[in-house]
Design a protein around this motif. Structure first.
Motif, PDB file in Angstrom:
ATOM      1  N   ARG A 115       0.830  -1.214   0.000  1.00 47.82           N
ATOM      2  CA  ARG A 115       0.000   0.000   0.000  1.00 47.82           C
ATOM      3  C   ARG A 115       0.859   1.256   0.000  1.00 47.82           C
ATOM      4  O   ARG A 115       0.530   2.254  -0.641  1.00 47.82           O
ATOM      5  CB  ARG A 115      -0.936  -0.015   1.208  1.00 47.82           C
ATOM      6  N   PRO A 119       1.422   3.160  -6.387  1.00 42.87           N
ATOM      7  CA  PRO A 119       0.773   4.448  -6.649  1.00 42.87           C
ATOM      8  C   PRO A 119      -0.667   4.458  -6.145  1.00 42.87           C
ATOM      9  O   PRO A 119      -1.378   3.454  -6.213  1.00 42.87           O
ATOM     10  CB  PRO A 119       0.818   4.563  -8.185  1.00 42.87           C
ATOM     11  N   SER A 120      -1.108   5.591  -5.661  1.00 43.52           N
ATOM     12  CA  SER A 120      -2.459   5.699  -5.111  1.00 43.52           C
ATOM     13  C   SER A 120      -3.527   5.620  -6.192  1.00 43.52           C
ATOM     14  O   SER A 120      -4.722   5.525  -5.881  1.00 43.52           O
ATOM     15  CB  SER A 120      -2.609   7.018  -4.342  1.00 43.52           C
ATOM     16  N   SER A 121      -3.116   5.641  -7.470  1.00 43.35           N
ATOM     17  CA  SER A 121      -4.086   5.520  -8.556  1.00 43.35           C
ATOM     18  C   SER A 121      -4.702   4.126  -8.630  1.00 43.35           C
ATOM     19  O   SER A 121      -5.762   3.944  -9.239  1.00 43.35           O
ATOM     20  CB  SER A 121      -3.426   5.856  -9.896  1.00 43.35           C
ATOM     21  N   PHE A 122      -4.048   3.136  -8.005  1.00 44.71           N
ATOM     22  CA  PHE A 122      -4.602   1.788  -7.985  1.00 44.71           C
ATOM     23  C   PHE A 122      -5.665   1.687  -6.898  1.00 44.71           C
ATOM     24  O   PHE A 122      -5.575   2.359  -5.866  1.00 44.71           O
ATOM     25  CB  PHE A 122      -3.507   0.760  -7.721  1.00 44.71           C
ATOM     26  N   PRO A 123      -6.680   0.835  -7.070  1.00 47.05           N
ATOM     27  CA  PRO A 123      -7.705   0.672  -6.030  1.00 47.05           C
ATOM     28  C   PRO A 123      -7.080   0.248  -4.701  1.00 47.05           C
ATOM     29  O   PRO A 123      -6.089  -0.492  -4.676  1.00 47.05           O
ATOM     30  CB  PRO A 123      -8.606  -0.439  -6.595  1.00 47.05           C
ATOM     31  N   ARG A 127      -3.870  -2.752  -3.495  1.00 47.94           N
ATOM     32  CA  ARG A 127      -2.552  -2.382  -2.963  1.00 47.94           C
ATOM     33  C   ARG A 127      -2.280  -3.133  -1.658  1.00 47.94           C
ATOM     34  O   ARG A 127      -2.135  -2.554  -0.590  1.00 47.94           O
ATOM     35  CB  ARG A 127      -2.476  -0.867  -2.761  1.00 47.94           C
ATOM     36  N   LEU A 211      -4.287  -5.102 -14.118  1.00 46.55           N
ATOM     37  CA  LEU A 211      -3.943  -3.789 -13.571  1.00 46.55           C
ATOM     38  C   LEU A 211      -2.440  -3.600 -13.419  1.00 46.55           C
ATOM     39  O   LEU A 211      -1.959  -2.477 -13.331  1.00 46.55           O
ATOM     40  CB  LEU A 211      -4.624  -3.606 -12.202  1.00 46.55           C
ATOM     41  N   GLN A 230      -3.738  -2.578 -19.883  1.00 50.05           N
ATOM     42  CA  GLN A 230      -3.797  -2.313 -18.447  1.00 50.05           C
ATOM     43  C   GLN A 230      -5.165  -1.712 -18.118  1.00 50.05           C
ATOM     44  O   GLN A 230      -5.502  -0.620 -18.562  1.00 50.05           O
ATOM     45  CB  GLN A 230      -2.686  -1.360 -18.013  1.00 50.05           C
ATOM     46  N   SER A 232      -8.853  -2.382 -15.203  1.00 56.59           N
ATOM     47  CA  SER A 232      -9.462  -3.142 -14.108  1.00 56.59           C
ATOM     48  C   SER A 232     -10.684  -3.887 -14.610  1.00 56.59           C
ATOM     49  O   SER A 232     -11.299  -3.503 -15.618  1.00 56.59           O
ATOM     50  CB  SER A 232      -9.862  -2.211 -12.959  1.00 56.59           C
TER      51      SER A 232
END
Length: 344
Positions: A115, A119-123, A127, A211, A230, A232
């Motif tokens: 986590r 990157p925070s762009s991933f759900p 993470r 992803l 890439q 989801s």
């Protein structure tokens, strides 16, 4: 000896050798890491113990079903691992070397390291260090190691279990011209099933959706003809009614309930009328009570925060509510495969 019998004998020997190899690798990793003695957090297992000999019986049946599908001409014999001993040895050494790091993470229930690194762009649900594995889904090393980890976990049966879904799809397409048909493998991971699809349906247009850029790159080595994208599962980059088939293998048990519902709705949206969804994931609690102890132990010993909710959800009801009709079902060891069709 006929070529057919020779191929079948070669497949039997290959499967047996792989099972022995990865069973030994898994045992070595657990022994060196001293894992499997106590569940993290002192988790209690309530299900009855598995009857003596039943695990081995169910495990062997997975290989037999795979051999039967090959003998029936549903798909060719598959090579699940690198063909040379040096590559197998390298993967095994890497697996065992990483086992101590996995065990240390397990001991402190450290399933959240990814986590901070991703990157925070991933759900947020993505993470995490699923299976306590080093790097989560985000590193090249994790992508290279993944297939060895799951084969060691299931003593060489992972490929045979996955292909239960391939047998259902191939059986439904036996008399259908699938030249140019578009198949998307959703959450293709490191590409093991994507490679199987490429061998079984060489004239289709294969698409690998994941992803993780690192895992997509590894999948490209296993299935170089597939188009990597890439994305989801909850937001697929396809137009309505644009795919002839979808494969979804071992994804839903790693999704929270809302994400499962969103992914299922996307599957129904992008499939063409008459299109097929080949779905495989863990057995659920009601499927085989004699194996319930193993299903209960899995999230206790591995970081799988959404697994318990998956084992009791109504999968059939979820897809039926979206207009997908169940047309096939098969089980192999710890895996359940389902085939759904979007009505014409």
């Amino acid at each position: 000896m006929s070529p057919f019998n020779s191929d079948r004998r070669r497949q039997r020997l290959g499967a047996a050798g792989k099972a022995v190899w990865w069973g030994a690798a898994g045992l070595a990793a657990r022994t060196l890491a001293r894992s499997g003695r106590t569940a993290p957090g002192g988790a209690k297992l309530n299900a009855d113990p598995v009857p003596p000999g039943f695990v081995r019986k169910a495990w062997l049946e997975a290989f037999e079903k795979d051999r039967s599908a090959v003998a029936s001409g549903l798909y060719p014999a598959m090579d699940d691992e690198p063909p040379d001993l040096a590559a197998m040895l390298d993967r095994t050494i890497d697996l065992i070397a990483d086992a101590r790091a996995v065990e240390a993470r397990r001991a402190r229930e450290g399933g959240q390291e990814a986590r901070a690194e991703a990157p925070s762009s991933f759900p947020a649900y993505y993470r995490q260090n699923f299976h306590f594995q080093t790097g989560g889904w985000f590193t090249e090393a994790s992508a290279r190691r993944y297939e060895a980890q799951v084969e060691a976990l299931f003593s060489g049966a992972a490929g045979a279990m996955r292909r239960t879904a391939l047998a259902l799809l191939a059986g439904a397409w036996r008399d259908r011209d699938h030249r140019g048909a578009r198949i998307a493998d959703i959450a293709c991971g490191s590409g093991a099933f994507l490679g199987n699809l490429a061998r079984a349906f060489p004239r289709t247009q294969l698409i690998g959706i994941d992803l993780s850029p690192a895992y997509l790159a590894e999948a490209g080595r296993r299935a170089p003809t597939a188009q990597p994208i890439q994305a989801s599962a909850e937001r697929l980059p396809f137009a309505d009614s644009s795919l002839e088939a979808i494969a979804c293998i071992y994804l839903f048990h790693e999704l929270p309930p809302k994400a499962r519902a969103a992914a299922a709705a996307e599957f129904a949206r992008v499939l063409r009328p008459g299109g097929l969804l080949a779905f495989a994931d863990s057995l659920q609690m009601a499927d085989e009570p004699r194996l319930a102890r193993l299903l209960e132990a899995f999230p206790a010993y591995f970081h799988e925060p959404y697994y318990a909710s998956f084992t009791v959800m109504d999968l059939g009801g979820l897809f039926a509510g979206l207009g997908l009709r169940r047309v096939g079902e098969e089980r192999a060891f710890l895996t359940k495969a389902l085939l759904f069709e979007k009505p014409v």
